[in-house]
Write a protein that holds these residues in place. Structure first.
Motif, PDB file in Angstrom:
ATOM      1  N   ARG A 190      99.903 135.986  93.286  1.00 51.16           N
ATOM      2  CA  ARG A 190     101.176 135.747  92.677  1.00 51.16           C
ATOM      3  C   ARG A 190     100.688 135.764  90.867  1.00 51.16           C
ATOM      4  O   ARG A 190     100.052 135.876  90.251  1.00 51.16           O
ATOM      5  N   LEU A 191     102.424 136.213  90.338  1.00 50.68           N
ATOM      6  CA  LEU A 191     102.136 136.440  88.715  1.00 50.68           C
ATOM      7  C   LEU A 191     102.506 135.438  88.499  1.00 50.68           C
ATOM      8  O   LEU A 191     103.407 134.626  87.758  1.00 50.68           O
ATOM      9  N   GLY A 192     101.032 134.742  88.110  1.00 49.75           N
ATOM     10  CA  GLY A 192     101.307 133.031  86.651  1.00 49.75           C
ATOM     11  C   GLY A 192     101.168 134.225  85.878  1.00 49.75           C
ATOM     12  O   GLY A 192     101.774 135.196  84.839  1.00 49.75           O
ATOM     13  N   ASP A 193     101.614 132.968  84.435  1.00 50.40           N
ATOM     14  CA  ASP A 193     100.848 133.370  83.064  1.00 50.40           C
ATOM     15  C   ASP A 193      99.738 134.412  82.869  1.00 50.40           C
ATOM     16  O   ASP A 193      99.266 135.007  82.144  1.00 50.40           O
ATOM     17  N   VAL A 194      98.647 133.923  83.869  1.00 50.09           N
ATOM     18  CA  VAL A 194      97.820 134.897  82.947  1.00 50.09           C
ATOM     19  C   VAL A 194      97.513 136.197  83.612  1.00 50.09           C
ATOM     20  O   VAL A 194      97.332 137.485  83.088  1.00 50.09           O
ATOM     21  N   LEU A 195      98.236 136.498  84.490  1.00 50.31           N
ATOM     22  CA  LEU A 195      98.122 137.685  85.699  1.00 50.31           C
ATOM     23  C   LEU A 195      99.613 138.786  84.679  1.00 50.31           C
ATOM     24  O   LEU A 195      99.399 139.685  84.654  1.00 50.31           O
ATOM     25  N   LEU A 196     100.653 137.367  84.534  1.00 50.35           N
ATOM     26  CA  LEU A 196     101.784 138.408  83.550  1.00 50.35           C
ATOM     27  C   LEU A 196     101.239 138.498  82.889  1.00 50.35           C
ATOM     28  O   LEU A 196     101.471 140.312  82.187  1.00 50.35           O
ATOM     29  N   ARG A 197     100.064 138.517  81.969  1.00 51.79           N
ATOM     30  CA  ARG A 197      99.331 138.950  80.513  1.00 51.79           C
ATOM     31  C   ARG A 197      98.604 140.413  80.648  1.00 51.79           C
ATOM     32  O   ARG A 197      99.043 141.380  80.278  1.00 51.79           O
ATOM     33  N   GLN A 198      98.098 139.568  82.408  1.00 53.10           N
ATOM     34  CA  GLN A 198      97.033 141.702  82.458  1.00 53.10           C
ATOM     35  C   GLN A 198      98.311 142.540  82.486  1.00 53.10           C
ATOM     36  O   GLN A 198      97.391 143.691  82.856  1.00 53.10           O
ATOM     37  N   ALA A 199      98.776 141.786  83.837  1.00 56.30           N
ATOM     38  CA  ALA A 199      99.819 142.527  84.575  1.00 56.30           C
ATOM     39  C   ALA A 199     100.591 143.905  82.649  1.00 56.30           C
ATOM     40  O   ALA A 199     101.148 145.161  83.408  1.00 56.30           O
ATOM     41  N   GLU A 200     100.675 143.091  81.309  1.00 56.69           N
ATOM     42  CA  GLU A 200     101.730 143.449  80.648  1.00 56.69           C
ATOM     43  C   GLU A 200     100.608 145.632  80.648  1.00 56.69           C
ATOM     44  O   GLU A 200      99.499 145.160  80.563  1.00 56.69           O
ATOM     45  N   GLY A 201     100.756 146.059  80.340  1.00 60.80           N
ATOM     46  CA  GLY A 201     100.341 147.767  80.600  1.00 60.80           C
ATOM     47  C   GLY A 201      99.898 148.148  81.889  1.00 60.80           C
ATOM     48  O   GLY A 201      99.473 149.680  81.882  1.00 60.80           O
ATOM     49  N   LEU A 202     100.784 147.863  82.694  1.00 61.96           N
ATOM     50  CA  LEU A 202     100.526 148.644  83.782  1.00 61.96           C
ATOM     51  C   LEU A 202     101.708 149.656  83.845  1.00 61.96           C
ATOM     52  O   LEU A 202     102.909 149.683  83.350  1.00 61.96           O
ATOM     53  N   VAL A 203     100.807 150.574  84.358  1.00 63.67           N
ATOM     54  CA  VAL A 203     102.010 151.767  84.357  1.00 63.67           C
ATOM     55  C   VAL A 203     102.314 152.625  85.292  1.00 63.67           C
ATOM     56  O   VAL A 203     102.317 152.621  86.244  1.00 63.67           O
ATOM     57  N   LEU A 204     103.514 152.804  85.816  1.00 60.64           N
ATOM     58  CA  LEU A 204     104.195 153.287  86.847  1.00 60.64           C
ATOM     59  C   LEU A 204     104.852 154.432  87.098  1.00 60.64           C
ATOM     60  O   LEU A 204     105.028 154.917  85.686  1.00 60.64           O
ATOM     61  N   GLU A 205     104.518 155.231  88.100  1.00 63.14           N
ATOM     62  CA  GLU A 205     104.811 156.983  88.364  1.00 63.14           C
ATOM     63  C   GLU A 205     106.360 156.238  88.970  1.00 63.14           C
ATOM     64  O   GLU A 205     107.090 156.280  89.415  1.00 63.14           O
ATOM     65  N   TRP A 206     107.283 157.084  87.433  1.00 59.51           N
ATOM     66  CA  TRP A 206     108.673 156.581  88.247  1.00 59.51           C
ATOM     67  C   TRP A 206     110.018 157.841  88.049  1.00 59.51           C
ATOM     68  O   TRP A 206     109.376 158.984  87.536  1.00 59.51           O
ATOM     69  N   ASP A 207     110.179 158.554  89.180  1.00 57.37           N
ATOM     70  CA  ASP A 207     110.928 159.651  89.861  1.00 57.37           C
ATOM     71  C   ASP A 207     112.699 158.692  89.374  1.00 57.37           C
ATOM     72  O   ASP A 207     113.097 158.218  90.271  1.00 57.37           O
ATOM     73  N   LEU A 208     113.120 160.349  88.948  1.00 57.16           N
ATOM     74  CA  LEU A 208     114.128 159.968  87.850  1.00 57.16           C
ATOM     75  C   LEU A 208     115.113 161.076  88.778  1.00 57.16           C
ATOM     76  O   LEU A 208     114.946 161.983  88.561  1.00 57.16           O
ATOM     77  N   GLY A 209     115.905 160.526  89.658  1.00 60.14           N
ATOM     78  CA  GLY A 209     117.556 161.378  90.010  1.00 60.14           C
ATOM     79  C   GLY A 209     116.205 161.699  91.711  1.00 60.14           C
ATOM     80  O   GLY A 209     116.698 162.366  92.478  1.00 60.14           O
ATOM     81  N   ARG A 210     114.962 160.802  92.193  1.00 60.52           N
ATOM     82  CA  ARG A 210     114.857 161.193  93.867  1.00 60.52           C
ATOM     83  C   ARG A 210     114.716 160.212  94.055  1.00 60.52           C
ATOM     84  O   ARG A 210     113.831 158.654  93.677  1.00 60.52           O
ATOM     85  N   ALA A 211     115.206 159.267  95.173  1.00 58.64           N
ATOM     86  CA  ALA A 211     114.948 157.712  95.646  1.00 58.64           C
ATOM     87  C   ALA A 211     114.998 157.912  96.829  1.00 58.64           C
ATOM     88  O   ALA A 211     114.808 158.675  97.684  1.00 58.64           O
ATOM     89  N   GLY A 212     114.562 156.919  98.103  1.00 61.15           N
ATOM     90  CA  GLY A 212     114.728 156.745  99.194  1.00 61.15           C
ATOM     91  C   GLY A 212     116.347 157.506  99.919  1.00 61.15           C
ATOM     92  O   GLY A 212     116.100 157.576 101.393  1.00 61.15           O
ATOM     93  N   LEU A 213     117.017 156.440  99.403  1.00 53.07           N
ATOM     94  CA  LEU A 213     118.031 157.326  99.425  1.00 53.07           C
ATOM     95  C   LEU A 213     118.503 158.587  99.161  1.00 53.07           C
ATOM     96  O   LEU A 213     120.365 158.957 100.062  1.00 53.07           O
ATOM     97  N   GLY A 214     118.530 160.036  99.293  1.00 49.67           N
ATOM     98  CA  GLY A 214     118.184 160.874  99.001  1.00 49.67           C
ATOM     99  C   GLY A 214     118.253 160.589  96.907  1.00 49.67           C
ATOM    100  O   GLY A 214     118.230 159.960  96.281  1.00 49.67           O
ATOM    101  N   SER A 215     118.855 162.297  96.605  1.00 45.85           N
ATOM    102  CA  SER A 215     118.544 162.931  95.621  1.00 45.85           C
ATOM    103  C   SER A 215     119.757 162.491  94.498  1.00 45.85           C
ATOM    104  O   SER A 215     121.471 162.629  95.401  1.00 45.85           O
ATOM    105  N   ALA A 216     120.003 162.710  93.019  1.00 47.62           N
ATOM    106  CA  ALA A 216     121.620 162.658  92.512  1.00 47.62           C
ATOM    107  C   ALA A 216     122.113 164.033  92.937  1.00 47.62           C
ATOM    108  O   ALA A 216     121.031 165.672  93.138  1.00 47.62           O
ATOM    109  N   ARG A 217     123.592 163.625  92.402  1.00 45.33           N
ATOM    110  CA  ARG A 217     124.362 164.932  93.168  1.00 45.33           C
ATOM    111  C   ARG A 217     123.382 166.545  92.040  1.00 45.33           C
ATOM    112  O   ARG A 217     124.147 167.375  92.397  1.00 45.33           O
ATOM    113  N   GLN A 218     123.661 165.931  90.444  1.00 43.78           N
ATOM    114  CA  GLN A 218     123.825 166.671  89.320  1.00 43.78           C
ATOM    115  C   GLN A 218     122.284 166.458  88.537  1.00 43.78           C
ATOM    116  O   GLN A 218     121.098 165.342  88.981  1.00 43.78           O
ATOM    117  N   GLY A 219     121.534 167.117  88.173  1.00 43.51           N
ATOM    118  CA  GLY A 219     120.525 167.253  87.429  1.00 43.51           C
ATOM    119  C   GLY A 219     119.348 167.679  88.716  1.00 43.51           C
ATOM    120  O   GLY A 219     119.784 167.338  89.240  1.00 43.51           O
TER     121      GLY A 219
END
Length: 246
Positions: A190-219
């Motif tokens: 669980r994310l308490g105050d200490v873990l939340l401070r550690q989580a700051e700076g966590l990097v996420l790979e983010w796919d824009l226009g593509r997800a589990g339900l399909g891709s964007a119709r445009q772009g």
């Protein structure tokens, strides 16, 4: 004495819950104004039409209304996104097939972040260094290789430019949902105050226009990196909030 102690306990409990709910989860000093939408508008959006919005004249009228101290824009991402990350903190990557997100004026959440936290739109700050992989940008710099398009199967990997990650904030409500439902179900801490401070700076790979339900119709789908920089009650309840260029 027992009766007075019991009364004081429940009054304190009620006041504490009220402070958390109305001060952090559902702030009473802010109102989100959204344009009216009919079923016809929903069908039009599904068919690729432009979703309804609030124009500049309406925004100016809101700013002039009695009791309004400021009116700032908020833009919901109208395309699917998905992401994964967290190996450095949880020992393995966790991800979501759908990640709702929106963009806000940086001044809306800056007061909730640590002093000096970077919460600015990184568009336009990409370096001129060409790259093909994240390793070309150097791990120490914190930059990643921003590829304009995701490679399709059987196609060569496109070139890109080194760019800083997109800063993102989440809401206290989302943290409570993670601690109460997601973490126990997947055996995560669980994310308490200490873990939340550690989580700051966590990097996420983010796919824009593509997800589990399909891709964007445009772009064209695009993969970027997002970095968690803090928690704000003004962030989207269930999703991530990023800075929007205004």
């Amino acid at each position: 004495a027992a009766g007075v102690a019991t009364l004081a306990f429940f009054l304190a409990l009620s006041a504490g819950m009220r402070a958390v709910v109305f001060g952090k989860i559902l702030p009473l000093d802010q109102v989100e104004v959204i344009p009216p939408e009919s079923s016809f508008g929903s069908v039009s959006s599904m068919l690729g039409g432009r979703p309804p919005g609030i124009d500049d004249a309406q925004a100016q009228a809101l700013r002039r209304a009695d009791g309004v101290r400021m009116a700032l824009p908020r833009l919901r991402l109208a395309f699917p996104t998905s992401g994964r990350g967290g190996r450095a903190m949880f020992g393995r990557d966790i991800g979501s097939g759908e990640i709702p997100a929106d963009g806000v004026d940086p001044s809306m959440v800056r007061a909730d972040l640590r002093p000096g936290t970077d919460f600015e739109d990184p568009i336009g700050r990409a370096s001129n260094r060409a790259c093909a992989t994240d390793a070309d940008c150097g791990a120490a710099s914190g930059e990643y290789c921003d590829l304009v398009a995701l490679p399709q199967q059987g196609q060569p990997r496109p070139g890109g430019r080194c760019s800083p990650p997109i800063p993102a904030v989440v809401s206290p409500y989302l943290v409570e949902v993670f601690n109460g439902a997601i973490a126990p179900a997947h055996g995560l801490p669980r994310l308490g105050d200490v873990l939340l401070r550690q989580a700051e700076g966590l990097v996420l790979e983010w796919d824009l226009g593509r997800a589990g339900l399909g891709s964007a119709r445009q772009g064209t789908p695009r993969r970027v990196h997002a970095k968690l920089v803090g928690v704000s009650p003004r962030a989207m309840d269930l999703g991530v909030t990023v800075p929007m260029a205004v």
